[in-house]
Write an enzyme that holds these catalytic residues in place. Structure first.
Site, PDB file in Angstrom:
ATOM      1  N   GLU A 196       0.799  -1.224   0.000  1.00  0.00           N
ATOM      2  CA  GLU A 196       0.000   0.000   0.000  1.00  0.00           C
ATOM      3  C   GLU A 196       0.840   1.286   0.000  1.00  0.00           C
ATOM      4  OE1 GLU A 196      -2.755  -0.319   3.264  1.00  0.00           O
ATOM      5  OE2 GLU A 196      -3.814  -1.997   2.384  1.00  0.00           O
ATOM      6  N   GLU A 204      -5.514  -8.648   0.654  1.00  0.00           N
ATOM      7  CA  GLU A 204      -6.191  -8.307   1.917  1.00  0.00           C
ATOM      8  C   GLU A 204      -7.655  -8.030   1.630  1.00  0.00           C
ATOM      9  OE1 GLU A 204      -4.612  -5.057   4.285  1.00  0.00           O
ATOM     10  OE2 GLU A 204      -2.552  -5.747   3.911  1.00  0.00           O
TER      11      GLU A 204
END
Ligand code: IFM
Length: 453
Positions: A165, A356
């Protein structure tokens, strides 16, 4: 009754990250990280906590491996703590590396494939003291770190992830200031984003030579943006959000340039001086576009925006409170399908993992000793239905990882948010399977699940 089934070789997994679960801040030579420093600063963490103990995974990793075995996962995604293996960011600490060496061997013994993230936000503080990711020199330090880790573990690890991320690292850490190092400087955030991308590209080559049999990817958190109304201005704001959030990373990696509309927006706001920012050096995009084997997608929610001043996207709430998780994120499973489909259709991306997906809900043990987190079961089930829809529409989706194996240290929210399939009692460090853990275990065993028509 309909059957939702996934291909036999579909990979079922769970994910964690070093800082969120390991604890043991000062053991066996581990150095200070930017998150240690940040959480020691009053006011930065919602409940005033830190991750010095977290889930004590550093001591309880054998027990946690038993949980993976019980779940029956095919893969476990975790990250390496840079300050554990290089306390000052530059010098190797063999004791730190040994921890991961043992963990990987133990995973392979029970036939669980390690998916290893090299950078999940715990930068050595010593490198932050030299300017952190805003200092281009960090690219070389990252490459040296990646060389050390993949040189040692690359013979056994078959799946590497460079960064987790980068949007959060760059923008939450340097523009919003909610994450370490807590800066609020949009220009710096753009430089950080770029340096992260360059470091990613450079790392891929090193990983390939140290771990020739491995697949390599990067993990992006992607958030589909919708306009709050059919109004042209709101539509424009949604496109801008998409540009500064999703395309800011997708375009350089898969197309070799930043999105022009987002550059223009940053320019108008005064975050960039020119259309050709001077932090971009010749040859950067060749590095950033180094071919990858997969893209990891972290998907949690969508965003709905209206146009604020100068088309600035402003988030609005369009559904009732019950449709939000404890993070304040809307439950919007269809967004996962739309994003996966878009990655295939617009970017031509092949192999994808959902690295995720999960939800924070605060359910705790009831009087019957069980944890009735039916909302999490529903969340996971509905997202898997959308994932399957994408598979049926030709997306090359290879696997799915629940965030997270355990309740853990949720960054600026401390321990106030619980994402785990296992509930953690932070005093006794007991782990207790929630109903969602039983449900997920069953899904894995059957490679799918049934739904009512
Ligand atoms: O806990 C985080 C994780 O570290 C990165 N992705 C989002 C999760 C939930 O906020």
């Amino acid at each position: 009754m309909a059957l939702i089934t996934f291909p036999e070789d579909f990979i079922w997994g769970v994910a964690t990250s070093s800082h969120q679960i390991e604890g043991a801040w000062e053991e066996n030579g581990r150095g200070e990280s930017i998150w240690d420093r940040f959480s020691s600063t009053p006011g930065k963490i919602e409940d005033g906590s830190d991750a010095s103990r977290a889930c004590d995974h550093y001591h309880r990793w054998r027990e946690d491996i038993e949980l993976l075995k019980w779940l029956g996962v095919d893969a476990y995604r975790f990250s390496i703590a840079w300050p554990r293996v290089m306390p000052n960011g530059k010098t190797a600490n063999p004791a730190g590396l040994d921890f991961y060496d043992r963990l990987i061997d133990a995973l392979l013994r029970i036939d669980v494939q390690p998916f290893v993230t090299l950078y999940h936000w715990d930068l050595p503080q010593a490198l932050q003291d030299e300017g952190g990711w805003a200092n281009r020199k960090l690219v070389d330090d990252f490459v040296a770190y990646v060389d050390l880790v993949t040189g040692k573990l690359g013979d056994r690890v078959r799946n590497w992830i460079t960064h987790n991320e980068p949007w959060c690292i760059a923008f939450l850490g340097h523009e919003v200031g909610q994450h370490a190092p807590g800066h609020q400087d949009p220009r710096e955030a753009l430089v950080v984003a770029h340096n992260l991308l360059v470091s990613h590209g450079e790392a891929v080559g090193i990983i390939r030579s140290n771990s020739p049999k491995a697949s390599i990817g990067i993990v992006l958190n992607l958030v589909p943006a919708f306009a709050a109304s059919p109004d042209e201005q709101d539509e424009r704001a949604a496109t801008i959000f998409d540009g500064i959030f999703n395309r800011w990373f997708l375009d350089p990696i898969f197309r070799g340039s930043y999105p022009q509309d987002a550059i223009a927006f940053r320019n108008r706001r005064g975050d960039l001086e020119t259309d050709e920012p001077n932090f971009i050096k010749g040859g950067d995009f060749e590095k950033i576009t180094t071919p990858l084997d997969f893209l990891g997608v972290n998907y949690y929610s969508r965003i709905v925006v209206r146009a604020g001043k100068d088309d600035e996207p402003v988030a609005v709430k369009v559904v009732p409170d019950k449709d939000f998780t404890d993070m304040g994120w809307e439950v919007y499973p269809e967004g996962l399908y739309l994003m996966l489909k878009r990655l295939k259709d617009e970017y031509g991306i092949g192999c994808i993992y959902i690295t995720e997906n999960g939800a924070a809900y605060s359910d705790r043990p009831g009087e019957d000793g069980k944890i009735h987190d039916e909302r999490r079961v529903r969340y996971l089930r509905d997202h898997l239905i959308q994932a399957k829809r994408a598979v049926d529409d030709g997306v090359d989706l290879k696997g799915y990882f629940v965030w997270s194996l355990l309740d853990n240290f949720e960054w600026a929210h401390g321990y106030t948010k619980r994402f785990g399939l296992f509930w953690v009692d932070y005093i006794t460090q007991k782990r207790l399977p929630k109903n969602s853990a039983f449900w997920y275990r069953d899904v894995i065993a059957k490679r799918g699940f049934k739904i009512e028509d």
